[in-house]
Enzyme design. Structure first.
Site, mmCIF file in Angstrom:
data_model
loop_
_atom_site.group_PDB
_atom_site.id
_atom_site.type_symbol
_atom_site.label_atom_id
_atom_site.label_comp_id
_atom_site.label_asym_id
_atom_site.label_seq_id
_atom_site.Cartn_x
_atom_site.Cartn_y
_atom_site.Cartn_z
ATOM 1 N N SER A 102 27.446 13.399 -9.257
ATOM 2 C CA SER A 102 26.832 14.374 -8.601
ATOM 3 C C SER A 102 28.143 14.674 -8.039
ATOM 4 O O SER A 102 28.946 15.338 -8.251
ATOM 5 C CB SER A 102 26.143 13.434 -6.938
ATOM 6 O OG SER A 102 25.776 13.888 -6.517
ATOM 7 N N ASP A 241 27.135 20.871 -4.137
ATOM 8 C CA ASP A 241 27.848 19.724 -4.902
ATOM 9 C C ASP A 241 27.692 20.103 -6.558
ATOM 10 O O ASP A 241 27.210 20.590 -6.693
ATOM 11 C CB ASP A 241 27.901 18.277 -4.085
ATOM 12 C CG ASP A 241 26.350 18.063 -4.548
ATOM 13 O OD1 ASP A 241 25.374 18.860 -5.375
ATOM 14 O OD2 ASP A 241 25.840 16.392 -4.597
ATOM 15 N N ASP A 243 26.304 18.817 -8.783
ATOM 16 C CA ASP A 243 24.938 18.855 -9.936
ATOM 17 C C ASP A 243 24.109 19.120 -8.629
ATOM 18 O O ASP A 243 23.190 18.942 -9.408
ATOM 19 C CB ASP A 243 24.177 17.113 -9.718
ATOM 20 C CG ASP A 243 23.478 16.456 -8.707
ATOM 21 O OD1 ASP A 243 24.698 17.006 -7.318
ATOM 22 O OD2 ASP A 243 22.682 15.214 -8.797
#
Length: 447
Positions: A102, A241, A243
């Site tokens: 992430s 972000d 992901d």
């Protein structure tokens, strides 16, 4: 329920090369997941990843493990986490795997799973996988090894899905926007979604090299986006972000519009169109008190869950609600998709702008964030701080001084041995004073 050893609230995550984020473990994890799926008569798994360099290594290890368990694999390549959830469902796979950490730096990585309906795996399935990890890895007969294929149209499928989450009449023509993809999984997708709906798009951080994911860019570091919006005279900016499951905006004046403000905009729009079940949304313990006040003025209730998208999702399900999120920009619109999705959430905000005929700055002005101060206090010497009388007395005293214009929250960190002391209120000076007074009491009790 048994305590899980590897799975946390958002999958398995850590530093690459350190247990359990190693090739050996990923091989065994792939086999264990395949073993559990095969027992249930399942045979197909999707694998997607973000852009960090270790994704290649872990993709191969998971693929080998799944194949050894007799599971067929469809490789998506770099793909946002919510895209994997969507494609798992629509390609009728039995599970989806995302290789991503992430918003973390490139030296971290992790794995999360989706069930066939595009939602996170139930706890009992994660426990079954952990138990299977302890079994001896036995390869199936050569004739029934899993096969692997690449899904060549994955990006196009997901782009079309994203566009379908807003009414066909929504036209973004005339909107000039800057899109920051964090050198992550949205780099080849996000700008296409917005431009195909008519927006004029310029991009930042769309040249991933395996090492630059989330580096001075994206939703956690929007400074470059703020500068670009002002320099280009854009109407707004959007930052994802690494992901693609989080999003924050920047308005035409260069102000960051965070997840709390975006949740307010989406909730108000849903209410206006009769699409907000229960006239309520879900936030977290950390959602700004200004959000609660602004929603309350509209007759919308705010349910607070523990911090973490898993808990927001649980609260939505428990209360029959569809919209929730966190200040970090992890927003969930269950009336549009099954998981948090940065691009889909951004489209809901843009659709509200178009239908209201006003800019992001004006929409966000309906909510005023209150000053918030957080102080972290180590707690290694005090295990029962939640029932400590001096701490409770200091909290009650602060709450009396704030009256109905603020709130106090003490909670343990999920990643560090600290208590987070948070105070919000109208008066920034008082808020700062109270936060440090409570923190001092906690520190005295620990000493």
């Amino acid at each position: 329920m048994m305590q899980k050893r590897f799975f946390g609230t958002d999958g398995i995550r850590g530093r690459v090369g350190e247990s359990p984020i190693t090739p050996e473990f990923m091989l065994k994890l792939g086999w264990a997941a395949g073993r559990v799926l095969a027992r249930a008569g399942n045979s197909k798994v999707l694998i997607g990843k973000d852009t960090r360099i270790s994704g290649y290594m872990f993709e191969s290890a998971l693929e080998a493990g799944l194949s050894a368990a007799g599971i067929n694999i469809s490789l998506l390549g770099p793909m946002p986490t919510p895209a994997v959830a969507y494609l798992t469902r629509t390609l009728h796979a039995d599970a989806g795997i995302v290789i991503s950490a992430s918003h973390n730096p490139y030296w971290d990585n992790g794995v999360k799973f989706f069930s066939r309906d595009g939602r996170k795996l139930p706890d009992d399935v994660e426990l079954d996988i952990e138990r299977a990890i302890d079994e001896l890895l036995v390869t199936v007969e050569p004739g029934v090894l899993g096969k692997a294929e690449r899904v060549v149209d994955a990006a196009g499928r997901y782009i079309e899905f994203c566009k379908s989450t807003v009414p066909m009449a929504i036209d973004l023509s005339g909107i000039k926007m800057v899109v920051d993809c964090a050198n992550g999984a949205t780099y080849h997708i996000a700008s296409n979604v917005f431009s195909e709906l008519g927006a004029s798009v310029s991009v930042l951080a769309v040249n991933p090299d395996g090492l630059n994911i989330n580096v001075d860019c994206g939703s956690t570091k929007p400074r470059r986006l703020q500068d670009a919006v002002l320099m280009q005279g854009a109407d707004l900016g959007v930052a994802f972000d690494g992901d693609g499951d989080r999003v924050v905006f920047v308005d035409c004046k260069g102000n960051v519009v965070d997840g709390d403000e975006l949740l307010f905009i989406i909730a108000r729009d849903r209410l206006k169109h009769g699409e907000l079940p229960g006239s309520a949304v879900v936030g977290t313990q950390m959602s700004n008190f200004g959000l609660e006040l602004a929603l309350g003025n509209l007759g919308i209730a705010l349910h607070r869950a523990k911090v973490g998208d898993r808990y927001v999702m649980e609260a939505l399900a428990a209360n029959g609600l569809t919209v929730g999120g966190e200040g970090s920009g992890h927003l969930i619109c269950l009336d549009r998709t099954t998981t948090g999705d940065g691009i889909v959430s951004a489209l809901q905000v843009l659709a509200a702008m178009v239908m209201d005929g006003c800019g992001l700055h004006d929409l966000a002005a309906g909510m005023r964030k209150l000053p918030q101060v957080m102080v972290n206090v180590p707690i290694s010497g005090l295990k029962d701080w939640m029932t400590c009388k001096p701490v409770l007395a200091s909290v009650r005293s602060a709450e009396r001084r704030l009256a109905s214009t603020g709130r106090v929250l003490l909670r343990p960190s999920g990643t560090e041995p600290v208590v987070r002391v948070m105070v919000e209120g109208e008066d920034s000076v008082l808020v700062n004073q109270l936060a440090h007074e409570i923190a001092e009491v906690v520190a005295q009790q620990v000493a």
